[in-house]
Design a protein around this motif. Structure first.
Motif, short mmCIF file in Angstrom:
data_model
loop_
_atom_site.label_atom_id
_atom_site.label_comp_id
_atom_site.label_asym_id
_atom_site.label_seq_id
_atom_site.Cartn_x
_atom_site.Cartn_y
_atom_site.Cartn_z
N GLY A 283 0.78 -1.23 0.00
CA GLY A 283 0.00 0.00 0.00
C GLY A 283 0.81 1.28 0.00
O GLY A 283 0.25 2.37 0.14
N TYR A 284 2.12 1.19 -0.18
CA TYR A 284 2.96 2.38 -0.18
C TYR A 284 3.01 3.08 -1.53
O TYR A 284 3.15 4.30 -1.61
CB TYR A 284 4.39 2.02 0.23
CG TYR A 284 4.58 1.76 1.69
CD1 TYR A 284 4.83 2.80 2.57
CD2 TYR A 284 4.53 0.47 2.20
CE1 TYR A 284 5.02 2.57 3.92
CE2 TYR A 284 4.72 0.22 3.56
CZ TYR A 284 4.96 1.28 4.41
OH TYR A 284 5.14 1.04 5.75
N LEU A 285 2.93 2.31 -2.60
CA LEU A 285 3.06 2.82 -3.96
C LEU A 285 1.77 2.53 -4.72
O LEU A 285 1.31 1.38 -4.75
CB LEU A 285 4.26 2.15 -4.66
CG LEU A 285 4.49 2.42 -6.15
CD1 LEU A 285 4.69 3.90 -6.43
CD2 LEU A 285 5.70 1.61 -6.65
N VAL A 286 1.17 3.55 -5.34
CA VAL A 286 -0.10 3.40 -6.04
C VAL A 286 0.08 3.82 -7.50
O VAL A 286 0.53 4.96 -7.79
CB VAL A 286 -1.21 4.26 -5.38
CG1 VAL A 286 -2.53 4.09 -6.15
CG2 VAL A 286 -1.38 3.88 -3.91
N LEU A 287 -0.24 2.92 -8.41
CA LEU A 287 -0.17 3.21 -9.84
C LEU A 287 -1.56 3.54 -10.35
O LEU A 287 -2.56 3.00 -9.89
CB LEU A 287 0.38 2.01 -10.61
CG LEU A 287 1.74 1.44 -10.18
CD1 LEU A 287 2.15 0.31 -11.13
CD2 LEU A 287 2.80 2.52 -10.15
N LYS A 288 -1.63 4.44 -11.34
CA LYS A 288 -2.92 4.75 -11.96
C LYS A 288 -3.39 3.59 -12.82
O LYS A 288 -4.58 3.33 -12.93
CB LYS A 288 -2.80 6.03 -12.79
CG LYS A 288 -2.59 7.28 -11.92
CD LYS A 288 -2.55 8.54 -12.74
CE LYS A 288 -2.41 9.77 -11.84
NZ LYS A 288 -2.35 11.03 -12.62
N GLU A 289 -2.42 2.90 -13.43
CA GLU A 289 -2.75 1.69 -14.21
C GLU A 289 -1.53 0.78 -14.19
O GLU A 289 -0.43 1.21 -14.53
CB GLU A 289 -3.13 2.05 -15.64
CG GLU A 289 -3.60 0.85 -16.45
CD GLU A 289 -4.08 1.24 -17.84
OE1 GLU A 289 -4.33 0.32 -18.65
OE2 GLU A 289 -4.19 2.44 -18.13
N ALA A 290 -1.74 -0.47 -13.76
CA ALA A 290 -0.62 -1.40 -13.64
C ALA A 290 -0.32 -2.04 -14.98
O ALA A 290 -1.24 -2.51 -15.67
CB ALA A 290 -0.95 -2.47 -12.60
N SER A 305 -0.41 11.40 -5.40
CA SER A 305 -1.25 11.92 -4.33
C SER A 305 -1.64 10.84 -3.32
O SER A 305 -2.11 11.16 -2.22
CB SER A 305 -2.53 12.55 -4.91
OG SER A 305 -3.37 11.55 -5.48
N ARG A 306 -1.42 9.56 -3.70
CA ARG A 306 -1.75 8.45 -2.80
C ARG A 306 -0.53 7.58 -2.50
O ARG A 306 -0.66 6.52 -1.88
CB ARG A 306 -2.87 7.60 -3.41
CG ARG A 306 -4.17 8.37 -3.63
CD ARG A 306 -5.11 7.61 -4.55
NE ARG A 306 -5.46 6.30 -4.02
CZ ARG A 306 -5.86 5.27 -4.76
NH1 ARG A 306 -5.94 5.40 -6.09
NH2 ARG A 306 -6.16 4.11 -4.20
N THR A 307 0.64 8.01 -2.95
CA THR A 307 1.87 7.20 -2.80
C THR A 307 2.71 7.71 -1.64
O THR A 307 3.02 8.90 -1.56
CB THR A 307 2.69 7.25 -4.11
OG1 THR A 307 2.00 6.47 -5.10
CG2 THR A 307 4.08 6.69 -3.91
N LYS A 308 3.08 6.78 -0.76
CA LYS A 308 3.94 7.13 0.37
C LYS A 308 5.42 6.88 0.08
O LYS A 308 6.28 7.54 0.65
CB LYS A 308 3.55 6.30 1.61
CG LYS A 308 2.32 6.79 2.34
CD LYS A 308 2.18 6.00 3.64
CE LYS A 308 1.10 6.60 4.53
NZ LYS A 308 1.05 5.88 5.84
N ALA A 309 5.72 5.90 -0.77
CA ALA A 309 7.12 5.55 -1.01
C ALA A 309 7.27 4.86 -2.35
O ALA A 309 6.34 4.20 -2.85
CB ALA A 309 7.65 4.64 0.10
N TRP A 310 8.45 4.99 -2.94
CA TRP A 310 8.80 4.25 -4.15
C TRP A 310 10.26 3.84 -4.06
O TRP A 310 11.00 4.32 -3.20
CB TRP A 310 8.51 5.08 -5.39
CG TRP A 310 9.48 6.20 -5.70
CD1 TRP A 310 10.49 6.19 -6.61
CD2 TRP A 310 9.51 7.51 -5.11
NE1 TRP A 310 11.15 7.40 -6.63
CE2 TRP A 310 10.57 8.22 -5.71
CE3 TRP A 310 8.75 8.14 -4.11
CZ2 TRP A 310 10.89 9.54 -5.37
CZ3 TRP A 310 9.08 9.46 -3.76
CH2 TRP A 310 10.12 10.14 -4.38
N GLY A 311 10.66 2.93 -4.94
CA GLY A 311 12.01 2.39 -4.83
C GLY A 311 12.75 2.38 -6.15
O GLY A 311 12.17 2.61 -7.22
#
Length: 465
Positions: A283-290, A305-311
């Motif tokens: 639930g840290y990273l949210v894509l608009k379309e996977a 706007s809904r992403t807490k972290a990415w790597g």
């Protein structure tokens, strides 16, 4: 300083050379390394975190850690914007390195292919830039006219093994040997022509051969290939490099001290942890379309706007938090930052192997492992199972684990410990084993040996070499 027929100090850097292979497994096959070990001092050399060519060589030569240098890997965030990564070339190094300090003390220097020297810059002697040089049409030597001299000596001069993550194994092997021959040939020619007081040369071939041929050698590798035609490729190359070192020493006098050193070691690459897939699942990273096939995160739409972290992928993992007032669309309140970071570090450390067994994973906070933190550091630096597993940054695999590398075929990862062997006929150490040596110790140790005052606030200590 008056001209001399042999250098006072010779450093042969062997990127990624693995201490267990030199000190134990193949010692009897490496007569020159073995003799230097028996007459001098040697030991494992703990690398920087991360144990990556860029920044490790610059850490070694400057006595500074990645945080002080502001260099956290081959690519670094160039701004707080999303997906803004840039290659950290030599311009990122803002502090003097060994050859600069020796030059200031009156030494004539020659520097060949040390990572972190592209683009080239003025030194008190000669400099040939490193594998980060895009091609020979851009400046790659100091002074500039040295490039013409090199072209006359070696019209086919190469800066690196091209496309070494591919299945063209015979071509890669040939290029590795060409790269090695050219580096030692250039070292020999500059020693004879310029008579520098200090010469340093780095061979990238050791690193390249590990990445290409480790599974043909190591039965512990999950993709081990018994009876491979390349089963002896790495050992044969170590023997070849040892022979080159012996030939180079023959043209140096008995006044020459020599340091053989690697920036990190090597180990079998067990697999990949799909870091961004895990961040999505948690639930840290949210894509608009996977995507439905593995795709770079740069090429998909992230709902910031809904992403807490990415790597980011690589031999180690880098995690960036999306912080209010820091990133353009930050969502984590600054007051919650440390709590969120600590919680995420614990969750990352709890990731298991595919069979459910625990992995020895560590998530480092830069502020806890560096003396200073400059530039834009990752919020967490992650070693998956002590680098047995690499970090895979692509999304779309719908799996946490992969046996494939997202940047091409790769057999090996880096290991935290490289090696050092030092011999000076004027002060022989008679096989002394050096314990607890770190990459940061090399610069203060060498400056101390030559009675030169070190810059203030170096990280390293003086080793009893």
């Amino acid at each position: 300083m008056s001209p001399r027929s042999s250098p006072r100090l010779l450093i042969v850097g062997l990127d990624c050379m693995e201490p267990s292979l030199v000190f134990e497994q193949w010692r009897d096959n490496l007569p020159n390394f073995s003799r230097l070990m028996a007459q001098g001092s040697y030991g494992r050399l703990e690398s920087s975190i991360p144990a990556i060519t860029v920044p490790a060589w610059s850490c070694m030569m400057s006595g500074r850690d990645p945080g002080e240098l502001g260099i956290y890997g081959f690519r670094n965030r160039s701004s707080r914007g999303y997906q803004k990564m840039a290659i950290a070339d030599g311009r990122a190094v803002k502090v003097p390195r060994l050859w600069d300090l020796l030059g200031d003390a009156g030494w004539k220097v020659a520097v060949i292919s040390v990572p972190g020297t592209s683009p080239p810059y003025p030194v008190k002697g000669q400099l040939v830039s490193c594998f980060l040089t895009p091609n020979r049409s851009v400046p790659h030597t100091y002074p500039p006219e040295l490039a013409n001299q090199i072209s006359q000596w070696m019209p086919d001069f190469i800066l690196d093994v091209p496309d070494f993550r591919s299945d063209e194994k015979d071509r890669i092997l040939q290029d590795i040997y060409t790269l090695c021959d050219q580096r030692f040939t250039l070292a020999t020619k500059l020693l004879k022509q310029e008579a520098p007081d200090f010469l340093m040369v780095v061979d990238m071939g050791v690193d390249r051969i590990h990445h290409c041929f480790w599974k043909s050698m190591d039965s512990s590798h999950p993709q081990y290939k018994p009876n491979s035609p390349y089963k002896n490729a790495i050992r044969d190359y170590y023997v070849y490099v040892d022979r080159h070192v012996g030939e180079l020493l023959k043209i140096c006098g008995n006044q020459t001290a020599i340091l053989i050193v690697s920036d990190h070691g090597a180990r079998p690459l067990i697999g990949g942890i799909c870091l961004n897939e895990w961040l999505i699942a948690e639930g840290y990273l949210v894509l608009k379309e996977a995507p439905d096939v593995p795709t770079s995160l740069d090429e998909v739409e992230v709902d910031w706007s809904r992403t807490k972290a990415w790597g980011a992928g690589g031999y180690y993992g880098r995690v960036f938090l999306n912080v209010q007032g820091r990133e353009p669309q930050g969502v984590i309140p600054l007051a919650d930052y440390e709590q969120e970071r600590s919680h995420l570090a614990k969750k990352l450390a709890a990731i298991t192997a595919p069979d459910g067994q625990p992995l020895n994973t560590r998530a480092f906070k830069p502020q806890q492992i560096y003396q200073k933190v400059r530039g834009i550091a990752p919020d967490l630096i992650v070693y998956f199972d002590e680098l047995a597993w690499r970090s895979v940054g692509t999304v779309g695999s719908n799996s946490l684990y992969t046996s494939k590398n997202d940047t091409g075929p790769d057999d090996a990862n880096h290991a935290q410990y490289g090696l050092m062997i030092f011999y000076d006929s004027q002060q022989p150490a008679q096989g002394k084993v050096i314990d607890n040596a770190q990459i940061y110790d090399i610069l203060p140790t060498l400056l101390h040996r030559y009675q030169l005052v070190p810059p203030p606030n170096l990280r390293g200590k003086v080793l009893p070499i």
